[in-house]
Design a protein around this motif. Structure first.
Motif, PDB file in Angstrom:
ATOM      1  N   ASN A 280       0.811  -1.219   0.000  1.00 37.04           N
ATOM      2  CA  ASN A 280       0.000   0.000   0.000  1.00 37.04           C
ATOM      3  C   ASN A 280       0.840   1.263   0.000  1.00 37.04           C
ATOM      4  O   ASN A 280       0.512   2.248  -0.662  1.00 37.04           O
ATOM      5  CB  ASN A 280      -0.928   0.019   1.224  1.00 37.04           C
ATOM      6  CG  ASN A 280      -2.282  -0.593   0.918  1.00 37.04           C
ATOM      7  OD1 ASN A 280      -2.735  -0.570  -0.213  1.00 37.04           O
ATOM      8  ND2 ASN A 280      -2.909  -1.153   1.922  1.00 37.04           N
ATOM      9  N   THR A 281       1.923   1.262   0.783  1.00 37.57           N
ATOM     10  CA  THR A 281       2.668   2.493   1.013  1.00 37.57           C
ATOM     11  C   THR A 281       3.907   2.650   0.131  1.00 37.57           C
ATOM     12  O   THR A 281       4.432   3.753   0.033  1.00 37.57           O
ATOM     13  CB  THR A 281       3.115   2.572   2.483  1.00 37.57           C
ATOM     14  OG1 THR A 281       3.888   1.407   2.825  1.00 37.57           O
ATOM     15  CG2 THR A 281       1.906   2.626   3.416  1.00 37.57           C
ATOM     16  N   VAL A 282       4.369   1.578  -0.484  1.00 40.48           N
ATOM     17  CA  VAL A 282       5.571   1.667  -1.321  1.00 40.48           C
ATOM     18  C   VAL A 282       5.287   1.226  -2.753  1.00 40.48           C
ATOM     19  O   VAL A 282       5.499   1.980  -3.708  1.00 40.48           O
ATOM     20  CB  VAL A 282       6.722   0.822  -0.727  1.00 40.48           C
ATOM     21  CG1 VAL A 282       7.958   0.915  -1.623  1.00 40.48           C
ATOM     22  CG2 VAL A 282       7.069   1.283   0.674  1.00 40.48           C
ATOM     23  N   VAL A 283       4.794  -0.006  -2.909  1.00 33.41           N
ATOM     24  CA  VAL A 283       4.661  -0.593  -4.244  1.00 33.41           C
ATOM     25  C   VAL A 283       3.580   0.114  -5.062  1.00 33.41           C
ATOM     26  O   VAL A 283       3.813   0.508  -6.206  1.00 33.41           O
ATOM     27  CB  VAL A 283       4.365  -2.105  -4.137  1.00 33.41           C
ATOM     28  CG1 VAL A 283       4.215  -2.708  -5.537  1.00 33.41           C
ATOM     29  CG2 VAL A 283       5.472  -2.811  -3.365  1.00 33.41           C
ATOM     30  N   THR A 284       2.387   0.272  -4.471  1.00 32.40           N
ATOM     31  CA  THR A 284       1.290   0.885  -5.222  1.00 32.40           C
ATOM     32  C   THR A 284       1.592   2.315  -5.657  1.00 32.40           C
ATOM     33  O   THR A 284       1.404   2.655  -6.834  1.00 32.40           O
ATOM     34  CB  THR A 284      -0.009   0.841  -4.397  1.00 32.40           C
ATOM     35  OG1 THR A 284      -0.309  -0.515  -4.071  1.00 32.40           O
ATOM     36  CG2 THR A 284      -1.164   1.433  -5.173  1.00 32.40           C
ATOM     37  N   PRO A 285       2.063   3.212  -4.756  1.00 30.67           N
ATOM     38  CA  PRO A 285       2.414   4.567  -5.221  1.00 30.67           C
ATOM     39  C   PRO A 285       3.533   4.571  -6.254  1.00 30.67           C
ATOM     40  O   PRO A 285       3.630   5.509  -7.055  1.00 30.67           O
ATOM     41  CB  PRO A 285       2.866   5.274  -3.927  1.00 30.67           C
ATOM     42  CG  PRO A 285       2.190   4.531  -2.833  1.00 30.67           C
ATOM     43  CD  PRO A 285       2.179   3.111  -3.277  1.00 30.67           C
ATOM     44  N   LEU A 286       4.381   3.533  -6.241  1.00 30.36           N
ATOM     45  CA  LEU A 286       5.451   3.443  -7.228  1.00 30.36           C
ATOM     46  C   LEU A 286       4.915   3.000  -8.584  1.00 30.36           C
ATOM     47  O   LEU A 286       5.345   3.507  -9.632  1.00 30.36           O
ATOM     48  CB  LEU A 286       6.531   2.470  -6.741  1.00 30.36           C
ATOM     49  CG  LEU A 286       7.688   2.163  -7.694  1.00 30.36           C
ATOM     50  CD1 LEU A 286       8.467   3.435  -7.999  1.00 30.36           C
ATOM     51  CD2 LEU A 286       8.603   1.101  -7.100  1.00 30.36           C
ATOM     52  N   LEU A 287       3.963   2.070  -8.567  1.00 30.78           N
ATOM     53  CA  LEU A 287       3.441   1.527  -9.818  1.00 30.78           C
ATOM     54  C   LEU A 287       2.407   2.428 -10.477  1.00 30.78           C
ATOM     55  O   LEU A 287       2.277   2.425 -11.704  1.00 30.78           O
ATOM     56  CB  LEU A 287       2.820   0.144  -9.566  1.00 30.78           C
ATOM     57  CG  LEU A 287       3.783  -0.989  -9.200  1.00 30.78           C
ATOM     58  CD1 LEU A 287       3.004  -2.275  -8.957  1.00 30.78           C
ATOM     59  CD2 LEU A 287       4.818  -1.203 -10.293  1.00 30.78           C
ATOM     60  N   ASN A 288       1.667   3.196  -9.678  1.00 31.29           N
ATOM     61  CA  ASN A 288       0.588   4.011 -10.242  1.00 31.29           C
ATOM     62  C   ASN A 288       1.038   4.943 -11.357  1.00 31.29           C
ATOM     63  O   ASN A 288       0.432   4.960 -12.439  1.00 31.29           O
ATOM     64  CB  ASN A 288      -0.104   4.804  -9.128  1.00 31.29           C
ATOM     65  CG  ASN A 288      -1.016   3.931  -8.290  1.00 31.29           C
ATOM     66  OD1 ASN A 288      -1.272   2.782  -8.637  1.00 31.29           O
ATOM     67  ND2 ASN A 288      -1.500   4.461  -7.189  1.00 31.29           N
TER      68      ASN A 288
END
Length: 308
Positions: A280-288
């Protein structure tokens, strides 16, 4: 009165446990998370900048996307900056006020992000199902009201919950078995009767998540029906490609939430929650930003022209 307050809350700071099993890899983990944080922040900042700079992207869809990217930057900054300090310097303590500020920023922006996802789904619905009325329905005033409503609805919900949690007594253990001030862990550390607070937190979480999910399901159900009625396969493919990036982001956000809250009891919930929160806090904001850039031709073209 002062003595009463001191007796009610004797804990002045908390200790974030982080990842104790791999804490010896602190320097390596610091570098990995720092690169992910910088890439995530840069990617989302690029989307915001391009949307503001390119007049072709001054549409409701890209307005919502840029605000969503801005919110993502806030979420990742609220959590990862402290985690980087833990990895690099081993400073796991966090003061009582700072802990609640971190929890508030994370929950407030997280709730706003879920509402924004629902608004983006509505925007896709109007664009595909009512294309002739789209400029009239999604006018600047409506967009402003929708964005304002996302934050105006999230603020009192999260503020009320955090105020109620801050009034609990914290007189026992001070170690939070997580890498940030996660609200559920905070509540469990209290020596007060927390049943009412836990029920309130559950109700608000269900309200925020399921409101977003229900709106999204209704919107995309109508989108699918409309697309299937299109005469040619080319038009169907174009319509599906329009909302493909949004669907991928939806899957990441909702999937991680389901992983946290809906899983067998016998699993190691503590470690699983940390892994899901990392998503939620690292991967998703990176992939979006990567997803929106690669799947969206207009953003891709604007980015290419800006770089050139």
């Amino acid at each position: 009165m002062l003595t009463e307050m001191e007796n009610r809350t004797s804990v002045q700071e908390f200790t974030l446990e982080g990842f104790p099993t791999i804490q010896h890899l602190g320097k390596v983990l610091f570098l990995v998370h720092l690169l992910a944080y910088l890439a995530s922040t840069a990617g989302n900042a690029i989307i915001v900048t391009i949307t503001c700079a390119d007049s072709r992207l001054h549409t409701p869809m890209y307005l919502f996307l840029s605000i969503f990217s801005f919110v993502e930057c806030g979420v990742v900054s609220a959590v990862i900056t402290k985690l980087l300090v833990i990895f690099l310097l081993g400073r796991q303590t966090i003061s009582f006020p700072a802990c609640f500020i971190q929890a508030f920023v994370f929950l407030f922006l997280g709730a706003a992000a879920f509402f924004l996802i629902a608004v983006m789904s509505l925007d896709q619905y109007v664009a595909i199902c009512k294309p002739l009325h789209y400029p009239t329905i999604m006018n600047p005033k409506t967009c402003f009201l929708l964005v304002t409503a996302c934050f105006a609805l999230a603020f009192p919900l999260i503020t009320g919950l955090l105020v109620k949690v801050s009034l609990l007594s914290f007189c026992g253990p001070h170690v939070i078995p997580h890498f940030f001030c996660e609200l559920g862990r905070l509540i469990h550390l209290s020596c007060s009767d927390t049943r009412s607070v836990e029920m309130l937190a559950l109700i608000l979480a269900l309200f925020i998540i399921f409101t977003s999910i229900i709106i999204t399901i209704i919107a995309y159900s109508n989108i699918v029906v409309t697309i299937m009625q299109l005469p040619s396969a080319k038009e169907k493919k174009k319509a599906f490609s329009t909302c493909s990036s949004h669907l991928i982001v939806l899957s990441l956000m909702y999937g991680s939430c389901v992983f946290i809250y809906v899983k067998p009891k016998q699993t190691n919930t503590l470690d699983s929650n940390r892994e899901a929160d990392i998503v939620n806090t690292v991967v998703t904001p990176l992939l979006n930003p990567v997803i929106y850039t690669l799947w969206n031709k207009q953003v891709h073209q604007a980015l290419r022209e800006t770089i050139c």
